[in-house]
Design a protein around this motif. Structure first.
Motif, PDB file in Angstrom:
ATOM      1  N   ALA A  73       0.837  -1.206   0.000  1.00  0.00           N
ATOM      2  CA  ALA A  73       0.000   0.000   0.000  1.00  0.00           C
ATOM      3  C   ALA A  73       0.871   1.255   0.000  1.00  0.00           C
ATOM      4  O   ALA A  73       0.547   2.247  -0.658  1.00  0.00           O
ATOM      5  N   ASN A  74       1.994   1.196   0.718  1.00  0.00           N
ATOM      6  CA  ASN A  74       2.912   2.341   0.723  1.00  0.00           C
ATOM      7  C   ASN A  74       3.522   2.579  -0.646  1.00  0.00           C
ATOM      8  O   ASN A  74       3.608   3.713  -1.109  1.00  0.00           O
ATOM      9  N   ILE A  75       3.953   1.488  -1.288  1.00  0.00           N
ATOM     10  CA  ILE A  75       4.690   1.684  -2.533  1.00  0.00           C
ATOM     11  C   ILE A  75       3.760   2.214  -3.628  1.00  0.00           C
ATOM     12  O   ILE A  75       4.157   3.074  -4.412  1.00  0.00           O
ATOM     13  N   VAL A  76       2.509   1.763  -3.660  1.00  0.00           N
ATOM     14  CA  VAL A  76       1.605   2.289  -4.696  1.00  0.00           C
ATOM     15  C   VAL A  76       1.324   3.769  -4.458  1.00  0.00           C
ATOM     16  O   VAL A  76       1.221   4.554  -5.402  1.00  0.00           O
ATOM     17  N   GLU A  77       1.284   4.136  -3.182  1.00  0.00           N
ATOM     18  CA  GLU A  77       1.086   5.542  -2.855  1.00  0.00           C
ATOM     19  C   GLU A  77       2.302   6.370  -3.269  1.00  0.00           C
ATOM     20  O   GLU A  77       2.164   7.457  -3.837  1.00  0.00           O
ATOM     21  N   MET A  78       3.482   5.840  -2.974  1.00  0.00           N
ATOM     22  CA  MET A  78       4.716   6.545  -3.343  1.00  0.00           C
ATOM     23  C   MET A  78       4.852   6.669  -4.856  1.00  0.00           C
ATOM     24  O   MET A  78       5.473   7.593  -5.363  1.00  0.00           O
ATOM     25  N   ASN A  79       4.265   5.699  -5.572  1.00  0.00           N
ATOM     26  CA  ASN A  79       4.294   5.739  -7.034  1.00  0.00           C
ATOM     27  C   ASN A  79       3.163   6.598  -7.605  1.00  0.00           C
ATOM     28  O   ASN A  79       3.106   6.827  -8.808  1.00  0.00           O
TER      29      ASN A  79
END
Ligand code: SF4
Ligand code: FE
Length: 500
Positions: free
Chosen positions: A308-314
């Protein structure tokens, strides 16, 4: 008495352990940079007990003092449930295997098995075992289990092997005790324990009498050699940085434990020759241990969070298929937890007073664990994108020649520091391909028995006669209640329909 993580670190120092790693004897294993993360994971079990005493500690019925929950004998379904809740929390806090469940599940199984052995044979095992456990409670020690023999030719019983040492067995006896020889493979947390419980790994026959040995040995007993197990990407812990490791603080531990004429004193022997009870011990242990795998739902929480963090960061978090993948990961993860916790809630007492978890649900839980973490990992990798495996090294990121370039070109959303994104990729890599994939994936497959072992148990316990009868009644076919149906009604469905 060990209370804090600091006490625990201290307790591991200066022991005379013979540990090999990378072709060399290790001076102080608990301080080796590759081993240290696994020590930290066990240390967290002590700190959690101080921070959340209701969750992770209990009052010992033997000493009256507060001890770690990992040392507790479950005497109610609620005790079993609390073990699972503690395991999920520790999975969340460490993102890895915290190693203490094997010992916990082993001595819970031994508690009731020694009780029943003594009833059959007037042996002194239960009393001895309680005395041993009391001492462990007094010191608040870590107990490791040593169960999985190396097994040699899988088609042969222990006594039939070309080399008798392929299963741990008694080699000689004195009036003081017995000597054992053999090897246990992939022993979780063995070096991070204070004592090991040595147990048979499977059902034994009359000719395997010398293999029917259960006893406690200190981890640093003379004659024990440890050969440390490698993990994927493990040497990243020795590179000095803390980004490429992905989860720099925590890791699991497995080693091969080789016993060469290791002495077990009489008061520490809890089975000696009672081969008929080996299967009871193994089955009870696996019952406990297969639902202990709810630990992986705690690890899964971390991986879902990382995705969930990485999709947000992307900047991709709003896409509907991405949300749906996070939902799918959660669904799978909670299915593991749901069956594990249900096995505990549906626990039942043995004659000794110790509670066993429901074996059908425990097997179903572990069977989920052999599959779902792989699918959850696949989805995490899908959501992360290819950078998690093509990312340059931490050294290149920190090299003044390349730092500004990488900082610029590895940027996701403008408000997210590039380093944070770097770290999140590395965590997902760690959990799905690196060090902690050992625990989250392959160990989920084979630990506490490979998938087929659960299918065999499920096949034995699935009460087909009972279910066939249900169908016949509704289809209007006359039914004759055979003994099989009546007997079956007492087991799993007996527990399902038991009223509070
Ligand atoms: Fe405990 Fe899970 Fe590690 Fe097994 S794999 S020792 S159940 S944390
Ligand atoms: Fe395990």
């Amino acid at each position: 008495k060990i209370q804090t993580s600091q006490d625990y670190y201290q307790s591991l120092k200066g022991r005379k352990l013979k540990v090999y790693l990378f072709g060399e004897l290790v001076e102080e294993p608990s301080e080796h940079p590759m081993i240290r993360p696994s020590v930290n994971a066990v240390a967290e079990t002590y700190d959690l007990a101080l921070r959340e005493p209701e969750l992770a500690s209990v009052i010992s019925p033997f000493t009256g003092e507060r001890i770690n929950r990992f040392l507790h004998i479950s005497t109610s379904a609620n005790d079993l449930v609390l073990q699972n809740k503690m395991q999920r929390k520790l999975g969340q806090n460490t993102g890895t295997c915290f190693q203490r469940c094997v010992g916990m599940d082993a001595f819970n199984a031994l508690f009731s098995t020694t009780f029943e052995m003594d009833k059959s044979y007037k042996t002194p095992y239960y009393e001895r075992f309680v005395a041993f456990l009391t001492e462990m409670h007094r010191r608040n020690f870590v107990i490791g289990g040593a169960m999985t023999d190396v097994k040699g030719d899988r088609s042969k019983a222990p006594h039939e092997q070309a080399d008798p040492d392929l299963f741990v067995h008694i080699t000689r006896r004195t009036s003081e005790g017995v000597y054992i020889t053999g090897a246990k493979a992939h022993q979780t947390g063995c070096l991070n324990s204070h004592w090991l419980l040595v147990m048979p790994t499977m059902r034994l026959g009359e000719k395997d009498k010398d293999y029917a040995i259960v006893g406690a040995v200190p981890v640093d007993a003379p004659g024990i050699t440890y050969i440390y197990g490698r993990q994927s990407c493990d040497t990243r812990s020795m590179e000095g940085g803390n980004m490429d490791a992905g989860n720099a603080n925590f890791g699991g531990q497995e080693a091969m434990v080789i016993f060469e004429d290791v002495f077990i004193a009489n008061p520490l022997i809890f089975m000696d020759g009672e081969y008929e009870f080996a299967s009871m011990l193994v089955e009870r242990f696996t019952g406990y241990h297969r639902r202990s795998y709810v630990c992986k739902s705690g690890v899964g929480d971390v991986l879902i969070g990382a995705a969930a963090n990485i999709v947000e960061m992307n900047g991709a978090e709003k896409a509907s298929h991405i949300k749906d993948k996070l939902v799918e990961m959660t669904h799978l993860n909670e299915t593991i937890y749901g069956t594990g916790i249900a096995a505990s809630y549906q626990g039942y007492p043995t004659e000794s007073g110790a509670y066993l978890p429901d074996d059908v649900l425990a097997n179903v839980c572990k069977h989920h664990v052999t599959r779902f973490p792989y699918e959850i990992s696949r989805l995490a990798q899908d959501l992360a994108g290819g950078l998690m495996v093509t990312l340059p090294s931490e050294q290149d990121y920190n090299n003044p020649e390349t730092h500004e370039l990488l900082k610029k070109y590895l940027k996701g959303k403008p408000n997210v520091p590039t380093e944070d994104r770097f770290r999140m990729f590395r965590l997902i890599e760690n959990m799905t391909l690196g060090r902690n994939a050992v625990g989250y994936l392959t160990e989920s497959m084979h630990g506490a028995g490979s998938p087929q072992a659960q299918r065999i148990q499920i096949a034995r316990l699935m009460q087909l006669e009972y279910k066939k009868r249900l169908a016949k009644v509704l289809a209007g076919i006359e039914v004759v209640d055979t003994d099989a149906v009546v007997e079956e009604a007492g087991s799993y469905f007996g527990r399902v329909f038991e009223l509070p």
